[in-house]
Design a protein around this motif. Sequence first.
Motif, PDB file in Angstrom:
ATOM      1  N   GLY A   1       0.649   3.019   4.662  1.00 53.48           N
ATOM      2  CA  GLY A   1      -0.042   1.774   4.331  1.00 53.48           C
ATOM      3  C   GLY A   1      -0.488   1.773   2.879  1.00 53.48           C
ATOM      4  O   GLY A   1      -0.356   0.774   2.167  1.00 53.48           O
TER       5      GLY A   1
ATOM      6  N   GLN B   1       0.679  -0.572  -0.379  1.00 58.08           N
ATOM      7  CA  GLN B   1      -0.212  -1.298  -1.290  1.00 58.08           C
ATOM      8  C   GLN B   1       0.039  -0.917  -2.730  1.00 58.08           C
ATOM      9  O   GLN B   1      -0.011  -1.761  -3.624  1.00 58.08           O
TER      10      GLN B   1
ATOM     11  N   TYR C   1       2.123  -6.446   2.907  1.00 60.98           N
ATOM     12  CA  TYR C   1       1.996  -5.042   2.529  1.00 60.98           C
ATOM     13  C   TYR C   1       2.966  -4.637   1.446  1.00 60.98           C
ATOM     14  O   TYR C   1       2.581  -4.050   0.444  1.00 60.98           O
TER      15      TYR C   1
ATOM     16  N   LYS D   1      -2.266  -9.705   4.504  1.00 63.26           N
ATOM     17  CA  LYS D   1      -2.547  -8.294   4.272  1.00 63.26           C
ATOM     18  C   LYS D   1      -3.538  -7.762   5.307  1.00 63.26           C
ATOM     19  O   LYS D   1      -4.546  -7.172   4.968  1.00 63.26           O
TER      20      LYS D   1
ATOM     21  N   VAL E   1      -0.014   1.150   9.081  1.00 67.24           N
ATOM     22  CA  VAL E   1      -0.645   0.739   7.829  1.00 67.24           C
ATOM     23  C   VAL E   1      -1.953   1.461   7.562  1.00 67.24           C
ATOM     24  O   VAL E   1      -2.431   1.457   6.436  1.00 67.24           O
TER      25      VAL E   1
END
Lengths: 610, 286
Positions: free
Chosen positions: A189, A193, A59, A261, A184
């Motif tokens: 989350g 990213q 992440y 991920k 996430v």
Amino acid sequence: MTTIVQGLRRIPSWVLPLALGILLIAAPWLGISADTRRLLVLSCILALVTSGLSLSFGYAGELALGQTAMYATGAYLTGYLAMHWVNDLLLLVVVSAVAALVVGMISGIPGLRLGGWSLAMTSFFLVLLVPQIIDLLEKYTGGAVGLVGIPQPKLFGQPLSTVTFYVVVAVITVVWFTVMRNLVTSRHGIAFQVLRQSPVLASSLGISVFRLKLTAYALGAIPAGIAGALFAYVDKYLSPSTFGFTMAVTVLAAAILGGAKSVYGALIGALIMQYGPLRSTDFAQYAQVIYGVFLIVAGTLVANGLAGLANRAIKLLKARWDPQQPASAGGDPDQSAGESSGLTKRPVLPQLPGDRLQIEGLAKRFGGLQALGGVSLTAEPGQITALIGPNGSGKTTLLNMVCGYYRTDDGTIHIGDTDITGAKTHQVARAGVARTFQTPLFPEDISVHEAVAAGMYTPRYVGMLSSILRLPRYWRTVRADRAETTAVLRLVGVDHLADAEAASLPLGTRRLLEVARALVCRPKVLLLDEVASGLDEDEIERLAELIRAIRAAGTTVVLVEHNFKLVLELADTIRVLAQGELIASGTPAEIENHPRVLSDYLGVRQEGMQ
Amino acid sequence: MTPIWSGLAIGAVYALVAIGYNIVYVAYTTFNFAHAQLMMFGVFVTYWATVVADLPIWLTFLACGAAVGLIALIEEFIAIRPVKGAHAHLVTTLGAATLLDGITRLIWGDQVLKVPPVIGSSSTITLLGGRISIVELVLIIAIIVITGLITLYSRRSLTGLALLAMAEDRDAALLRGINVKRLALGAFVFAGVLAGITGPLVGPKTFAVATLGSALALKGFVAVAIGGFGSMPGALIGGFVVGLVESLSGRWLGSDFPTIMVFVVLLLILLLKPTGLFGSTRERVV
């Protein structure tokens, strides 16, 4: 078949993992053997450590192998405390998690300053130190002999049988994965990213890259510490050889195998590792060869692990059986044409009061090149200030300095009364500056809605705890987010694409989305960097309307643009840069006929001008 | 003085690892985790050539250079070329390192193998009030000479300049007619050959043991962190600093401390001067 798929789609995505979680907890009553129970316990423990790595590697995008050190910390601390202080599983799990967090913070801070190799190496180094530190603390850890004599686990004073211990391990695992999933799937989350794929974008949205990376890395320490605490009770014996480099590589292999991920990838990876290679006694001899080959193959071929493959399969199935819901909404021109007709109505924005941007004597030198030589200008709220000039005249350099990407050699920058000279990018963003980029920046695998909502991450911050526990505050902001992004998307005329993947959209749409993302930050100053380049006539028209609406809302708009016609049409005042100097400044009418602008920028002689 | 000499000797080995990292860094702007393993392989080949096969000196060097150069070539094709980006390379070169560790262990086992000196002898002399063996002295001098030559080559020769251009901006170099791929591959293999032919110099100091790779990898990295990424003289000084820290803390604090102290030095450098002593900051561009 279609109806079944649609029926399945209506089931919330958390139902299946929850069912599997309950199954995991209830496994002892489903007649599993003692061997299987032990394997499941070990799988849960490995999965916990692995999920810590997923958080930082998958992440936040930092390869850190230090989880093994935190795991060892948890294990030895629990072992020692259970023998000499108090033997309560839950208490020791908490103590271990805190201790692991501390180790994570201390070892993470220096490495994270540079990121990349530095963190990978410092964390790798930390793992290598584990046996030496264990040796150094021989009095407490038993040194090379190992820690012997850890008692049977107790919970609230009650000794736990192997079955109840199993249940406790399973429950803790399920709880952690719920925490991780809630984290996430929340805005955090998305922030992770964004951070992983573009630190530049993250900081322009007001996210402190260092702080968020450290948070991810330190959070990843928690499950490792918990896993260590549980592991201490499994064999009631700890040996330093368990916590070596091989363990670190095993964790990495499990993470990559399952898909770093993904939330549940760690569980899948750990389960496969425990049931497959780790069970065979011959494996130890060939472990390094196999891991080595695996890492090379996985690193080159399967980027997202098994979870990634599964996701792709699901997407394909959806596209096959559920034609109403296009898997990737790139096209669909009819619909977009229909929607955009709604845009002939002038977009109206709520009030977005701006603040004056004041630049005094700004200078910047790159080596021998004077990119900016003492430029002073102001941009007033409720006005569009255009910045034009030939390539290399210092326009983007100026924007980058305002945003804090470049250090200022000389001069000052103020937003209203706030001095932002020398401030870091995320601080500038927090002071109310939002911008778009020459090349629109959109992380992959993020929907339009999420990409735009990322703009709200800092201005309307929701703590991680509220997100994890799904407190009312979390749900309130989720609703508010949705409403606001929908409104802004409607404003820029792309609301029908809310669930499409942002990065896959055409350039024109992505430019509009960047403006939308900047708008949800509710900026005081909006910097638009060549926002119209590469757009067709219709898109430019739509964009011009939008920029006018932003001006009407009261924001300070700075427009860096090469489209001279558009600039003349939109701007209230125009500043012209050439070779790092301000050569002209005035209203569109004045600039249009300014002799130096004509010769230096437009490159026309007087008679060539239409 | 004796601990200083031994610190400089082991520091020379770390400097060599750091130089290997730097060559690959300049050519690919990436990090070859497995470089220390290449050096370890060179040491094992030296062991094989001297103890098992009993080859003459020149053939020992040739065998080491060829074997490790070949492994580097293979590594480039399977672990570097297919993926892009330093992050992906971290995973694949870590894989290559683990694989080489595993292969070494399968072939030569876990025990420590003594490598006899190829040039010089293990007899010691007294120099500036400290004792140092001839092999160690040869090692230290060789590293200084190698660093000097590489620095000179990269600044004076056309190939060296092309490499620097490539490190600065790959696309621009490509447009200038530099065969970026071949040049980079050449640099990578050169790093491998260098790791190989220095095996006979390093081996007598470090011995051949399957854990050598990971130990060298970390110390070499600390040397790079101290010297700054891409700087060859920095690598040399960084290597010597690490060696001295290790040997002096072992002498004064006890045998458990050398590695811990090196780690402390790494943390301090990263906190206080993250670009290293000879590195330069590059500003971010949007």
